[in-house]
Design a protein around this motif. Structure first.
Motif, PDB file in Angstrom:
ATOM      1  N   ASP A 353       0.854  -1.189   0.000  1.00  0.00           N
ATOM      2  CA  ASP A 353       0.000   0.000   0.000  1.00  0.00           C
ATOM      3  C   ASP A 353       0.893   1.242   0.000  1.00  0.00           C
ATOM      4  N   VAL A 354       0.844   1.994  -1.092  1.00  0.00           N
ATOM      5  CA  VAL A 354       1.708   3.168  -1.207  1.00  0.00           C
ATOM      6  C   VAL A 354       1.429   4.184  -0.114  1.00  0.00           C
ATOM      7  N   ARG A 355       0.187   4.194   0.392  1.00  0.00           N
ATOM      8  CA  ARG A 355      -0.134   5.162   1.443  1.00  0.00           C
ATOM      9  C   ARG A 355       0.676   4.884   2.709  1.00  0.00           C
ATOM     10  N   VAL A 356       0.943   3.621   2.994  1.00  0.00           N
ATOM     11  CA  VAL A 356       1.769   3.272   4.152  1.00  0.00           C
ATOM     12  C   VAL A 356       3.202   3.733   3.927  1.00  0.00           C
ATOM     13  N   ARG A 357       3.720   3.462   2.732  1.00  0.00           N
ATOM     14  CA  ARG A 357       5.103   3.860   2.449  1.00  0.00           C
ATOM     15  C   ARG A 357       5.249   5.384   2.539  1.00  0.00           C
ATOM     16  N   ARG A 358       4.262   6.094   2.011  1.00  0.00           N
ATOM     17  CA  ARG A 358       4.333   7.556   2.083  1.00  0.00           C
ATOM     18  C   ARG A 358       4.275   8.024   3.538  1.00  0.00           C
ATOM     19  N   ALA A 359       3.446   7.372   4.331  1.00  0.00           N
ATOM     20  CA  ALA A 359       3.289   7.786   5.735  1.00  0.00           C
ATOM     21  C   ALA A 359       4.567   7.569   6.530  1.00  0.00           C
ATOM     22  N   LEU A 360       5.237   6.447   6.289  1.00  0.00           N
ATOM     23  CA  LEU A 360       6.383   6.103   7.126  1.00  0.00           C
ATOM     24  C   LEU A 360       7.529   7.098   7.004  1.00  0.00           C
ATOM     25  N   ARG A 361       7.660   7.748   5.854  1.00  0.00           N
ATOM     26  CA  ARG A 361       8.756   8.704   5.702  1.00  0.00           C
ATOM     27  C   ARG A 361       8.647   9.869   6.683  1.00  0.00           C
ATOM     28  N   TYR A 362       7.422  10.170   7.124  1.00  0.00           N
ATOM     29  CA  TYR A 362       7.247  11.298   8.038  1.00  0.00           C
ATOM     30  C   TYR A 362       7.709  10.999   9.459  1.00  0.00           C
ATOM     31  N   PHE A 363       8.008   9.729   9.740  1.00  0.00           N
ATOM     32  CA  PHE A 363       8.499   9.378  11.081  1.00  0.00           C
ATOM     33  C   PHE A 363      10.034   9.350  11.134  1.00  0.00           C
ATOM     34  N   ILE A 364      10.677   9.728  10.049  1.00  0.00           N
ATOM     35  CA  ILE A 364      12.141   9.665   9.973  1.00  0.00           C
ATOM     36  C   ILE A 364      12.704  11.088   9.976  1.00  0.00           C
ATOM     37  N   ASP A 365      13.430  11.422  11.024  1.00  0.00           N
ATOM     38  CA  ASP A 365      14.030  12.755  11.137  1.00  0.00           C
ATOM     39  C   ASP A 365      15.440  12.702  10.553  1.00  0.00           C
TER      40      ASP A 365
END
Length: 600
Positions: A353-365
């Motif tokens: 699910d691309v939405r999951v992949r897109r979301a996970l990047r926001y948790f990486i500082d």
């Protein structure tokens, strides 16, 4: 080529894998030699002439994957094989223009760019003293083209080769079915294999390259022989190596000790003596010492048991600043043409699910990781093209560290904590599934471990059940190649020429052993990459690769992290140390004055 932590690309980078790998190195704007800065010289090399003798001891974090010239695909293997093999052409250290090595001249190219003819030197020998001929080049291409040889990462660059013909003993002609803008580079990078060594039974003699391209239609003895050759080549040549380079394994049984060392010896009969530009070196032996701990490696370096190694940011900034260290060694910060990433395996339902992949990047500082883990020695990246190249798409959005936005995207994708256990879940196919996955990376790499721990900590706060595990390099490569993982922290090293992202991102490479190990598949990307390869107009090629990069950004098959600035340290007894505009150095040029030589 999968990244490793030792010197990697900073040293002689002339092998096929490095030249062709995903990205490119440029120095301040496109790799144009006219804009390149002057070379930087170290170690009193202005005094006296180079002399032969001594050893060079280099560090490996782990054993190489294997030493098969076609099936290996990691930086350690490449570092070792590049000393034992020799290409038709190489890149000039100063200008980055191609020049002959085994070829006597640059190739003759037909007007339609579908025929390339190479004239070979008539004095090139393999390590056993036998002359290299055009038939060895033909055999090498057959080995690459054999679909059962486990080399998809190499084979994809030769899709356009229709046939290879030995015109005479020292002339070989490549007939192409279609044009490819990097063909001079690709064909020139071939490192001929000795047919008599790798195919002693002549199993490939009767099989033609067109027949290998239509392997499904091949029948009878030819197919049986091709399959038998591939099986032998895949299984029996992990440690048995022979090429036309300056160094050789004298006895693999004693020169390769797993977990301890690999020892290469210079050939006394090398066909281009004292010519580093053709692959020779001034040291008599090169010892690769395997130490699976970076701190232990630094202790060995300080004890002068290692001569050259890459330093971690902490080692560079905090552990090697003493007067004593400065008296012993020199250091150089330089561009490390590669990037580190977290790859999401799209074969896993969570990451499909691309939405999951897109979301996970926001948790990486990323910036915090660069500041605190790399101590500032890094630059954030958003794609797979080197940010200094003209091909880089400067309109890509910058990175955002925004966990709240990540949570919102996950909620929109249907992930919520429905049972109050603190972990997000979702019903898929009638079955409740928790948002749980494991990130793996190779043991001994403290930077990747720190990244993994920081990332999963941030994700856990959002109800994501992420975990991190270190595993042995070899085991990890098996899992990556077999696509048997959830997520992985890894890196790619880059070539020093115009990029061709096909190897990493075309769907045809999403096979076991292929470089598209995250199984990214996108029809538009496939077409863009195919069109890009046959487009000779740089401006039109730029439009294609810009669109490709934007799709990659939108699809987030990787969470692209950063490009490191590397630091190399070396013992001061070495002279002739030059750092070229590409920010690489050629270890073949390093030498030690007689009165400072340490080993006999």
């Amino acid at each position: 080529m999968q990244d490793r932590e030792e010197l990697g690309h900073s040293v002689r980078a002339r092998s096929l894998a490095v030249l062709l790998a995903g990205l490119v190195l440029a120095c301040g704007g496109g790799g144009d030699s006219a804009d390149a800065p002057a070379s930087e010289v170290h170690s009193g090399e202005q005094n006296g002439h180079p002399v032969r003798g001594d050893w060079m001891v280099r560090w490996l974090l782990a054993d190489p994957e294997n030493l098969n010239p076609l099936t290996s695909n990691d930086a350690s293997s490449n570092s070792i094989l590049s000393l034992m093999m020799a290409p038709l052409l190489t890149l000039d250290n100063q200008t980055l223009e191609q020049r002959p090595v085994i070829a006597s001249l640059l190739p003759e190219i037909s007007e339609d760019k579908l025929t390339y003819t190479f004239r070979l030197r008539d004095d090139v020998t393999f390590a056993d003293g036998k002359l290299l001929s055009a038939e060895d080049v033909v055999f090498t291409m057959k080995a690459i083209k054999n679909p059962e040889v486990m080399a998809p990462q190499t084979r994809n660059y030769f899709d356009s080769v229709r046939d290879v013909v030995a015109v005479d003993k020292y002339t070989v002609r490549f007939d192409l079915r279609k044009r490819y803008f990097r063909n001079t580079l690709v064909l020139g990078s071939i490192q001929p294999l000795p047919r008599h060594f790798y195919d002693p039974d002549d199993l490939m003699a009767e099989v033609s390259i067109p027949e290998l391209d239509a392997f499904d239609k091949l029948t009878g003895k030819k197919k049986t022989n091709a399959q038998k050759f591939a099986k032998q080549f895949n299984e029996q040549y992990d440690r048995k190596v022979m090429g036309a380079g300056a160094f050789t394994l004298k006895d693999p049984k004693t020169d390769i000790i797993t977990g301890e060392r690999i020892l290469l010896t210079r050939r006394p009969d090398f066909w281009a003596p004292e010519d580093p530009e053709l692959g020779d070196a001034y040291v008599d032996k090169i010892l690769f010492r395997v130490i699976n701990d970076k701190e232990a490696a630094l202790v060995s370096f300080k004890g002068r048991d290692i001569d050259v190694m890459g330093l971690t940011p902490i080692q560079h900034k905090r552990q090697t600043g003493t007067t004593r260290f400065e008296a012993q060694a020199q250091k150089k910060e330089h561009v490390s043409p590669g990037y580190t990433y977290i790859g999401w395996n799209a074969k896993k339902p969570i990451f499909s699910d691309v939405r999951v992949r897109r979301a996970l990047r926001y948790f990486i500082d990323k910036q915090s990781i660069i500041d605190k883990v790399l101590l500032g020695l890094g630059v954030p990246v958003e794609g797979s093209i080197f940010i200094g190249r003209s091909e880089y798409n400067k309109s890509l959005p910058g990175h955002e560290f925004d966990p709240e936005k990540g949570k919102k995207l996950l909620a929109e994708a249907g992930w919520k904590d429905s049972d109050g256990d603190g972990v997000l879940d979702k019903t898929q196919g009638g079955k409740k599934r928790d948002l749980v996955f494991e990130i793996i990376s190779n043991s001994g790499n403290d930077i990747r471990k720190a990244i993994g721990l920081v990332v999963i900590d941030e994700m856990k706060r959002a109800g994501i059940g992420a975990s991190f595990r270190e595993i042995d390099w070899g085991i990890m490569l098996e899992q990556v190649r077999g696509q048997k993982y959830d997520a992985v922290i890894l890196g790619w090293q880059m070539g020093v020429v115009s990029p061709d992202p096909y190897q990493l991102w075309h769907s045809s490479q999403a096979v076991q052993g292929g470089s598209n190990h995250v199984s990214f598949k996108n029809d538009e990307v496939d077409q863009l990459l195919e069109d890009y390869r046959v487009e000779f107009d740089p401006a039109r090629r730029k439009k294609l690769i810009d669109r490709f990069q934007m799709i990659l950004f939108e699809e987030q098959p990787y969470a692209f992290l950063f490009m490191k600035r590397a630091v190399t340290a070396w013992d001061r007894r070495f002279h002739g140390v030059t750092w070229y505009p590409s920010e690489s150095t050629d270890l073949g040029e390093w030498w030690v004055p007689k009165n400072e030589q340490k080993y006999n």
